[in-house]
Write an enzyme that holds these catalytic residues in place. Structure first.
Site, PDB file in Angstrom:
ATOM      1  N   ALA A   1       0.842  -1.199   0.000  1.00  0.00           N
ATOM      2  CA  ALA A   1       0.000   0.000   0.000  1.00  0.00           C
ATOM      3  C   ALA A   1       0.876   1.247   0.000  1.00  0.00           C
ATOM      4  CB  ALA A   1      -0.906  -0.010   1.222  1.00  0.00           C
ATOM      5  N   ASN A   2       0.283   2.415   0.081  1.00  0.00           N
ATOM      6  CA  ASN A   2       1.053   3.659   0.234  1.00  0.00           C
ATOM      7  C   ASN A   2       0.379   4.545   1.279  1.00  0.00           C
ATOM      8  OD1 ASN A   2      -0.873   5.541  -1.124  1.00  0.00           O
ATOM      9  ND2 ASN A   2      -0.469   4.183  -2.859  1.00  0.00           N
ATOM     10  N   ARG A   3       0.966   5.693   1.549  1.00  0.00           N
ATOM     11  CA  ARG A   3       0.532   6.509   2.686  1.00  0.00           C
ATOM     12  C   ARG A   3      -0.613   7.469   2.389  1.00  0.00           C
ATOM     13  NH1 ARG A   3       4.121   5.551   6.639  1.00  0.00           N
ATOM     14  NH2 ARG A   3       6.250   5.044   5.994  1.00  0.00           N
ATOM     15  N   SER A   4      -1.217   7.386   1.213  1.00  0.00           N
ATOM     16  CA  SER A   4      -2.313   8.307   0.895  1.00  0.00           C
ATOM     17  C   SER A   4      -3.473   8.125   1.890  1.00  0.00           C
ATOM     18  CB  SER A   4      -2.815   8.040  -0.528  1.00  0.00           C
ATOM     19  OG  SER A   4      -4.033   8.698  -0.729  1.00  0.00           O
TER      20      SER A   4
ATOM     21  N   ALA B   1      -3.824   7.765  -5.267  1.00  0.00           N
ATOM     22  CA  ALA B   1      -2.406   7.387  -5.310  1.00  0.00           C
ATOM     23  C   ALA B   1      -2.371   5.912  -5.709  1.00  0.00           C
ATOM     24  CB  ALA B   1      -1.759   7.610  -3.950  1.00  0.00           C
TER      25      ALA B   1
END
Ligand code: CTP
Length: 398
Positions: free
Chosen positions: A208-211, A274
């Site tokens: 995943a990412n931090r969005s 994102a």
């Protein structure tokens, strides 16, 4: 906005019919005049007596009621409304509306009306995702029918969960307000992607990412406030989606692309998500286990589809396509190149270097890049960025 507006509420036959009672209260609290029509099936769940007590009006149930037809008639019911709301909209009612059937009072009104129709679908998730319902959804969307929900969650049937719960009454009220709003984006359909995507490694792990989804969510709300019908396609974000927009929840980039394509046509698309550039190609069907050798498993990656580029270059390209660019250096140069590469009209560029605190933070500092050049806005709360961008989108679509 709802004061003195005439809402014709058509109540379909589903477990969610009980929420229609609360919806009537909420609409009347805001000054709307509510007239109710119930299908035969709806009367299996709630009674005309309780509905009539809340609308303080006669409740219409029968196409062939001589008295009702003489007094008002289905054509007048259809005409004497500013907005028609169908809640809950069952699979059956949606099928009738999509196909122009008119064998009962509710469907006859829906066929006869030239007013805006807002539906709040409610059904079992399996019914919602069957091909027949998917065809009807596409037909209704193309016919200009507005959707609110359904939401994702637990179903009345024990152990069932998924997309199919009727939107909450307050969300339906907000959608009705937007539908009647007459703002600069009234009658426009805008699609917004938001949040991160999750790319599975195996059934229990993902990348995943931090969005947080904060900017996309603020943007969807701002577009809604200007009267747009918003389809909000979101990955697993940490901020809740706004009220009064159609929420489509997805996990992966590929699901997001499918949802975006299913939501077209649109007047504008804003891709604030994102999206993960890569997915795991050797995804495990079962949980990956340690093999005792001490060697870590090797993940292989495959490139995800570029949703922004696909939509920008697609046959159903919206009139205005807006992308975001998250950069950590040479922001304007990189973002300008990205605009040309992806084929979108505008890019909203921001510097997501950790020192800026923008990703996951409350403020944003953006540069709007179009064919006309680059325009840097002062740092401001994400809600203000959203508001300004929504206003620019309204100007571009005017
Ligand atoms: N985007 C998309 N689909 C992808 C990747 C990105 O739709 N698979 C969209 C994003 O929603 C955003 C824009 O493209 O509107 C730019 O995203 P960004 O992550 O900045 O660009 P990338 O394409 O990932 O480019 P790079 O990795 O080279 O910075």
């Amino acid at each position: 906005m709802l004061a003195d507006k005439r809402i014709l509420l058509i109540i379909g036959g589903g477990i969610a019919a009980y929420k229609a009672l609360d919806l009537i209260r909420r609409l009347r609290e805001r000054g709307a005049r509510v007239r109710a029509v119930m299908t035969q099936a709806a009367q299996q769940f709630i009674t005309p007596l309780s509905v009539g007590a809340l609308t303080a009006d006669h409740v219409f149930t029968d196409l062939f009621d001589r008295q009702d037809e003489q007094d008002v008639g289905h054509i007048r019911l259809a005409r004497e409304a500013d907005l028609i709301v169908v809640a809950p909209a069952t699979a059956d009612l949606m099928a009738k509306l999509a196909n122009g059937l008119a064998n009962d009072l509710a469907s006859a009104i829906l066929l006869a009306t030239d007013k805006t129709v807002l539906i709040a679908p409610a059904m079992n998730p399996r019914m919602w995702s069957r091909p027949a319902t998917l065809r009807n959804r596409a037909t209704l969307a193309a016919d200009g029918v507005l959707f609110i929900g359904p939401a994702r969650g637990e179903m009345a049937e024990a152990g069932e969960a998924g997309e199919g719960r009727m939107a909450e009454p307050l969300d339906i009220v907000a959608a009705a307000e937007a539908a009647l709003g007459g703002g600069p984006l009234a009658g426009r359909h805008v699609l917004v992607t938001s949040g991160p995507t999750h790319e599975p490694i195996d059934p229990v792990r993902y990348i995943a990412n931090r969005s947080s989804g904060a900017q996309g969510t603020a943007l969807a709300a701002a577009l809604r406030d200007l009267g747009a019908r918003v389809t909000f396609i979101t990955g697993p974000a940490t901020v809740p989606p706004p009220q009064g927009v159609a929420v489509v929840s997805v996990e992966t980039a590929r699901e997001m692309l499918d949802a975006v394509q299913a939501a077209l046509p649109a007047d504008a698309a804003v891709m604030a998500a994102a999206v993960a550039d890569w997915r795991v190609a050797n995804q495990g069907a079962q949980k990956m286990k340690k093999d005792g050798s001490g060697r870590a498993p090797a993940l292989e990656f495959a490139e995800n589809p570029d949703i922004l580029a696909t939509v920008s270059k697609g046959a159903q390209r919206p009139r205005l396509v807006v992308g975001f660019a998250a950069e950590t250096e040479k922001v304007v140069d990189h973002a300008s190149a990205k605009r040309l590469r992806k084929g979108c009209d505008w890019i909203v560029a921001n510097d997501v270097s950790p020192a800026t605190g923008i990703m996951g933070g409350a403020e944003n500092a953006v540069t709007l890049i179009s064919a006309a050049g680059a325009e840097t806005w002062e740092r401001m709360p994400k809600a203000m960025v959203a508001r300004r961008l929504a206003e620019r989108i309204a100007e571009a679509l005017a």
